[in-house]
Every structure is written in structure tokens, then in C-alpha cells.
Design a protein around this motif. Structure first.
Motif, PDB file in Angstrom:
ATOM      1  N   UNK A 124      23.187-115.277  41.222  1.00  0.00           N
ATOM      2  CA  UNK A 124      22.519-114.320  40.406  1.00  0.00           C
ATOM      3  C   UNK A 124      24.156-112.881  41.186  1.00  0.00           C
ATOM      4  N   UNK A 125      25.300-113.841  41.665  1.00  0.00           N
ATOM      5  CA  UNK A 125      25.713-112.633  42.044  1.00  0.00           C
ATOM      6  C   UNK A 125      26.828-112.645  40.901  1.00  0.00           C
ATOM      7  N   UNK A 163      28.826-110.237  37.709  1.00  0.00           N
ATOM      8  CA  UNK A 163      29.993-109.880  37.594  1.00  0.00           C
ATOM      9  C   UNK A 163      30.224-110.104  36.326  1.00  0.00           C
ATOM     10  N   UNK A 164      29.553-111.104  35.741  1.00  0.00           N
ATOM     11  CA  UNK A 164      29.083-110.477  33.745  1.00  0.00           C
ATOM     12  C   UNK A 164      29.456-110.232  33.378  1.00  0.00           C
ATOM     13  N   UNK A 165      27.996-109.224  33.796  1.00  0.00           N
ATOM     14  CA  UNK A 165      27.446-108.336  33.374  1.00  0.00           C
ATOM     15  C   UNK A 165      28.455-106.851  33.637  1.00  0.00           C
ATOM     16  N   UNK A 166      29.153-106.605  35.022  1.00  0.00           N
ATOM     17  CA  UNK A 166      30.457-105.474  34.528  1.00  0.00           C
ATOM     18  C   UNK A 166      31.819-106.303  33.754  1.00  0.00           C
ATOM     19  N   UNK A 167      31.324-107.751  33.699  1.00  0.00           N
ATOM     20  CA  UNK A 167      32.884-107.712  32.872  1.00  0.00           C
ATOM     21  C   UNK A 167      32.730-107.425  30.952  1.00  0.00           C
ATOM     22  N   UNK A 168      31.475-107.559  30.573  1.00  0.00           N
ATOM     23  CA  UNK A 168      30.891-107.322  29.043  1.00  0.00           C
ATOM     24  C   UNK A 168      31.083-105.838  29.214  1.00  0.00           C
ATOM     25  N   UNK A 169      31.044-105.329  30.418  1.00  0.00           N
ATOM     26  CA  UNK A 169      30.949-103.105  29.537  1.00  0.00           C
ATOM     27  C   UNK A 169      32.034-103.424  28.706  1.00  0.00           C
ATOM     28  N   UNK A 170      31.851-102.739  27.963  1.00  0.00           N
ATOM     29  CA  UNK A 170      32.932-101.891  27.183  1.00  0.00           C
ATOM     30  C   UNK A 170      33.644-100.564  27.706  1.00  0.00           C
ATOM     31  N   UNK A 171      34.877-100.053  28.121  1.00  0.00           N
ATOM     32  CA  UNK A 171      35.662 -99.422  28.484  1.00  0.00           C
ATOM     33  C   UNK A 171      36.560 -98.797  27.844  1.00  0.00           C
ATOM     34  N   UNK A 180      41.423-114.568  31.760  1.00  0.00           N
ATOM     35  CA  UNK A 180      40.070-115.490  32.507  1.00  0.00           C
ATOM     36  C   UNK A 180      38.865-114.712  32.004  1.00  0.00           C
ATOM     37  N   UNK A 181      39.006-114.297  30.210  1.00  0.00           N
ATOM     38  CA  UNK A 181      37.099-113.280  30.104  1.00  0.00           C
ATOM     39  C   UNK A 181      36.889-114.972  29.445  1.00  0.00           C
ATOM     40  N   UNK A 182      37.142-115.953  28.830  1.00  0.00           N
ATOM     41  CA  UNK A 182      36.703-116.814  28.173  1.00  0.00           C
ATOM     42  C   UNK A 182      36.819-116.677  26.422  1.00  0.00           C
ATOM     43  N   UNK A 183      36.996-115.330  26.449  1.00  0.00           N
ATOM     44  CA  UNK A 183      36.597-115.457  25.010  1.00  0.00           C
ATOM     45  C   UNK A 183      38.542-115.464  24.473  1.00  0.00           C
ATOM     46  N   UNK A 184      39.386-115.942  24.576  1.00  0.00           N
ATOM     47  CA  UNK A 184      40.664-115.883  24.187  1.00  0.00           C
ATOM     48  C   UNK A 184      41.587-116.862  25.140  1.00  0.00           C
ATOM     49  N   UNK A 185      41.028-118.000  25.679  1.00  0.00           N
ATOM     50  CA  UNK A 185      41.386-119.064  26.260  1.00  0.00           C
ATOM     51  C   UNK A 185      41.764-120.174  25.249  1.00  0.00           C
TER      52      UNK A 185
END
Length: 91
Positions: free
Chosen positions: A45-46, A50-58, A84-89
Motif C-alpha cells: 500500500x505504501x 508513492x507511485x501516486x505521488x510520483x504520477x502527479x503532474x507538477x 528512476x521513474x521507469x519511463x526513460x530507463x
């Protein structure tokens, strides 16, 4: 006093210590397995939080604004991918 001596010498409800060891061992094993599952689910769950916070558009954008005596040119901010987002690895 006679009733107290009878109760003191009565062993009809006495639990053998081997039975206590067996019951307590089973209870402890059950608690260990249950708590490890709780720990695993809390970690999952944690990770989701964390993934939800990282996916927020800033990013934000303010277009050109003007008032009676002043004007402001527009500004914008574009959020880049975090390390380390995993999108551009690169694999």
C-alpha cells in the motif's frame, strides 16, 4: 479452611506443561505468519501511495495577463521525468 485445602490439592483441571508448550508454539507460529502478511500488505500500500505521488503532474502555466495599467507575459513550467521513474530507463 477445609475448602481451601481441598481446592489447593485438587488437580482435576491442571494443564500439563507439554500441552501449554504445544499450544503456545502453534499460537506464535500463527502470529508470525499473520504479521508477515500484514507487513507485506502495508509495504504494498505504501508503494502504491508513492507511485501516486510520483504520477502527479507538477507543471503549471499562466498565460499572458493584463490589467488597467500593467501586463505580464506568460510563464510555464514543464515537469521532467524524475530519475528512476521507469519511463526513460534504458535497458
Amino acid at each position: 479452611m477445609m475448602t481451601f485445602k481441598k481446592l489447593l490439592n485438587d488437580d482435576a483441571g491442571f494443564i500439563v506443561s507439554a500441552e501449554l508448550v504445544l499450544i503456545s508454539t502453534i499460537a506464535v507460529l500463527g502470529l508470525v505468519v499473520g504479521l508477515s502478511e500484514v507487513s507485506l500488505n502495508i509495504n504494498n500500500e505504501l508503494e502504491d501511495v508513492g507511485s501516486a505521488f510520483a504520477a502527479m503532474r507538477q507543471s503549471y502555466e499562466v498565460s499572458c495577463t493584463s490589467g488597467h495599467k500593467a501586463s505580464k507575459s506568460g510563464t510555464c513550467f514543464e515537469d521532467r521525468c524524475d530519475f528512476c521513474d521507469g519511463q526513460n530507463d534504458i535497458h
